[in-house]
Design an enzyme around this catalytic site. Sequence first.
Site, PDB file in Angstrom:
ATOM      1  N   LYS A  95     -13.759   0.877  11.541  1.00  0.00           N
ATOM      2  CA  LYS A  95     -12.954   0.931  10.671  1.00  0.00           C
ATOM      3  C   LYS A  95     -12.647   2.408   9.987  1.00  0.00           C
ATOM      4  O   LYS A  95     -11.568   2.459   9.462  1.00  0.00           O
ATOM      5  CB  LYS A  95     -13.377  -0.090   9.349  1.00  0.00           C
ATOM      6  CG  LYS A  95     -14.529   0.476   8.401  1.00  0.00           C
ATOM      7  CD  LYS A  95     -14.825  -0.382   7.280  1.00  0.00           C
ATOM      8  CE  LYS A  95     -16.110   0.441   6.419  1.00  0.00           C
ATOM      9  NZ  LYS A  95     -16.260  -0.700   5.291  1.00  0.00           N
ATOM     10  N   ASP A  96     -13.370   3.328  10.490  1.00  0.00           N
ATOM     11  CA  ASP A  96     -13.073   4.792  10.052  1.00  0.00           C
ATOM     12  C   ASP A  96     -12.086   5.186  11.026  1.00  0.00           C
ATOM     13  O   ASP A  96     -11.627   6.400  11.206  1.00  0.00           O
ATOM     14  CB  ASP A  96     -14.460   5.477   9.991  1.00  0.00           C
ATOM     15  CG  ASP A  96     -15.347   5.103   8.847  1.00  0.00           C
ATOM     16  OD1 ASP A  96     -14.837   4.469   7.919  1.00  0.00           O
ATOM     17  OD2 ASP A  96     -16.435   5.177   9.037  1.00  0.00           O
ATOM     18  N   ARG A 143      -7.849  -0.534  -0.310  1.00  0.00           N
ATOM     19  CA  ARG A 143      -7.926  -1.959  -0.243  1.00  0.00           C
ATOM     20  C   ARG A 143      -8.582  -2.762  -1.240  1.00  0.00           C
ATOM     21  O   ARG A 143      -7.937  -3.482  -2.017  1.00  0.00           O
ATOM     22  CB  ARG A 143      -8.224  -2.222   1.149  1.00  0.00           C
ATOM     23  CG  ARG A 143      -8.416  -3.705   1.439  1.00  0.00           C
ATOM     24  CD  ARG A 143      -9.255  -4.023   2.763  1.00  0.00           C
ATOM     25  NE  ARG A 143     -10.686  -3.571   2.719  1.00  0.00           N
ATOM     26  CZ  ARG A 143     -11.424  -4.177   2.313  1.00  0.00           C
ATOM     27  NH1 ARG A 143     -11.529  -5.528   1.915  1.00  0.00           N
ATOM     28  NH2 ARG A 143     -12.570  -3.791   2.531  1.00  0.00           N
ATOM     29  N   ARG A 144      -9.851  -2.354  -1.298  1.00  0.00           N
ATOM     30  CA  ARG A 144     -10.634  -3.251  -2.463  1.00  0.00           C
ATOM     31  C   ARG A 144      -9.961  -2.998  -3.717  1.00  0.00           C
ATOM     32  O   ARG A 144      -9.913  -3.909  -4.451  1.00  0.00           O
ATOM     33  CB  ARG A 144     -12.029  -2.812  -2.330  1.00  0.00           C
ATOM     34  CG  ARG A 144     -12.565  -3.037  -1.043  1.00  0.00           C
ATOM     35  CD  ARG A 144     -14.102  -2.523  -0.728  1.00  0.00           C
ATOM     36  NE  ARG A 144     -14.844  -2.915   0.309  1.00  0.00           N
ATOM     37  CZ  ARG A 144     -15.993  -2.197   0.709  1.00  0.00           C
ATOM     38  NH1 ARG A 144     -16.176  -1.195   0.403  1.00  0.00           N
ATOM     39  NH2 ARG A 144     -16.701  -2.875   1.801  1.00  0.00           N
ATOM     40  N   ARG A 161     -18.188   6.778  -4.855  1.00  0.00           N
ATOM     41  CA  ARG A 161     -18.527   7.086  -3.497  1.00  0.00           C
ATOM     42  C   ARG A 161     -20.017   7.275  -3.364  1.00  0.00           C
ATOM     43  O   ARG A 161     -20.818   7.282  -4.270  1.00  0.00           O
ATOM     44  CB  ARG A 161     -17.579   8.252  -2.886  1.00  0.00           C
ATOM     45  CG  ARG A 161     -16.262   8.346  -2.902  1.00  0.00           C
ATOM     46  CD  ARG A 161     -15.563   9.604  -1.948  1.00  0.00           C
ATOM     47  NE  ARG A 161     -16.210   9.570  -0.754  1.00  0.00           N
ATOM     48  CZ  ARG A 161     -16.237  10.784   0.069  1.00  0.00           C
ATOM     49  NH1 ARG A 161     -15.859  11.870  -0.570  1.00  0.00           N
ATOM     50  NH2 ARG A 161     -16.842  10.631   1.281  1.00  0.00           N
ATOM     51  N   ARG A 167     -24.880   4.868  -4.583  1.00  0.00           N
ATOM     52  CA  ARG A 167     -24.188   3.862  -5.357  1.00  0.00           C
ATOM     53  C   ARG A 167     -25.022   3.096  -6.437  1.00  0.00           C
ATOM     54  O   ARG A 167     -24.643   2.809  -7.577  1.00  0.00           O
ATOM     55  CB  ARG A 167     -23.285   3.007  -4.581  1.00  0.00           C
ATOM     56  CG  ARG A 167     -22.532   3.777  -3.979  1.00  0.00           C
ATOM     57  CD  ARG A 167     -21.410   2.706  -3.029  1.00  0.00           C
ATOM     58  NE  ARG A 167     -20.694   3.531  -2.091  1.00  0.00           N
ATOM     59  CZ  ARG A 167     -19.860   3.163  -1.403  1.00  0.00           C
ATOM     60  NH1 ARG A 167     -19.217   1.901  -1.644  1.00  0.00           N
ATOM     61  NH2 ARG A 167     -19.186   3.732  -0.231  1.00  0.00           N
ATOM     62  N   CYS A 254      -5.994   5.782   6.084  1.00  0.00           N
ATOM     63  CA  CYS A 254      -6.776   5.420   4.775  1.00  0.00           C
ATOM     64  C   CYS A 254      -5.672   5.238   3.574  1.00  0.00           C
ATOM     65  O   CYS A 254      -6.284   5.168   2.613  1.00  0.00           O
ATOM     66  CB  CYS A 254      -8.093   6.627   4.693  1.00  0.00           C
ATOM     67  SG  CYS A 254      -9.039   5.803   5.405  1.00  0.00           S
TER      68      CYS A 254
END
Length: 318
Positions: A95-96, A143-144, A161, A167, A254
């Site tokens: 996905k990166d 997206r989120r 991040r 987190r 991105c």
Amino acid sequence: MDIALPTPDKPLRIGTRASVLAMAQAHETRARLMRAHDLPETAFEICPITTTGDDRAMIAADIALKTIGNKGLFTKELEEAMLAGRIDIAVHSTKDMPVAQPDGLTLDVFLAREDPRDTFVSIRYSGLADLPEGATVGTSSLRRRAQVLARRPDLNVVEFRGNVQTRLGKLADGVADATFLAMAGLNRMQLDDVPATPIAVDDMLPAIAQGTISIERRTDDLRTRDMLAAIHDTAAGQQMAAERSFLAALDGSCETPIGGLAVIEGDQLWLRGEILSYDGRAVYKGERRGAVSEGAAMGHELAQELLGQAGPGFFSQH
């Protein structure tokens, strides 16, 4: 055909980001190659490389990725090392990865896909619906962010991040009430104690290629090509052909909120996709079903359908 396999004296050098998750993925790749070719661990050397996207100061300050670059933030240094001959392969979270690779490099090997779902992570709440009005949600994913605002426009979404422990520390410090992580990462790191609740893909369509590890190599390195062929997962490759074709026809950076997931059912492939405005107010969804072999074509067709619904300049307007 015989392959000149690596040895402890001349190991295959596996490049990876230095994060805990990236190292876990590199170890998984090494383990699969060891089993496939009956090789000892010493026939491989794992080479951690710090990328621009891993800058700890920017992570601590929650600097948005879109302000400093794009997907290349997590790949550039690895690809430079490979082209210079310092490493032989690079292990990535797919996905990166940008949809196009630099000249001289090829991305065509994918490991079996992990759980592609997102998870809702909170110390106090069990799901997005449980959050009180005005609660703060942290995420670095456009997206989120857009998907959250589409469902809960009353929430405050902030940049967020860091690795899992960073987190969780920010949640404990009250920086946010909740955040999101990929289920695949938690599974690969065996983090069963994280307060995470899986989110159905019907409620939050994942990032393109989420849960999939890919392996990049030099195009002219035929020995490595043949070695990697033994661990390539055909189904994952077929899913990626559809999903990455969908992404390529939209915008492979991105900087746009895009979700998509391909599922194989027998000889059929079911592809779902969506594009969203940054504020979540506009959401366009679609799907395709067809032969697995037509996945890439379906991805392109679905992208064109959604772009037609959204209208010209949709992404540039938001």
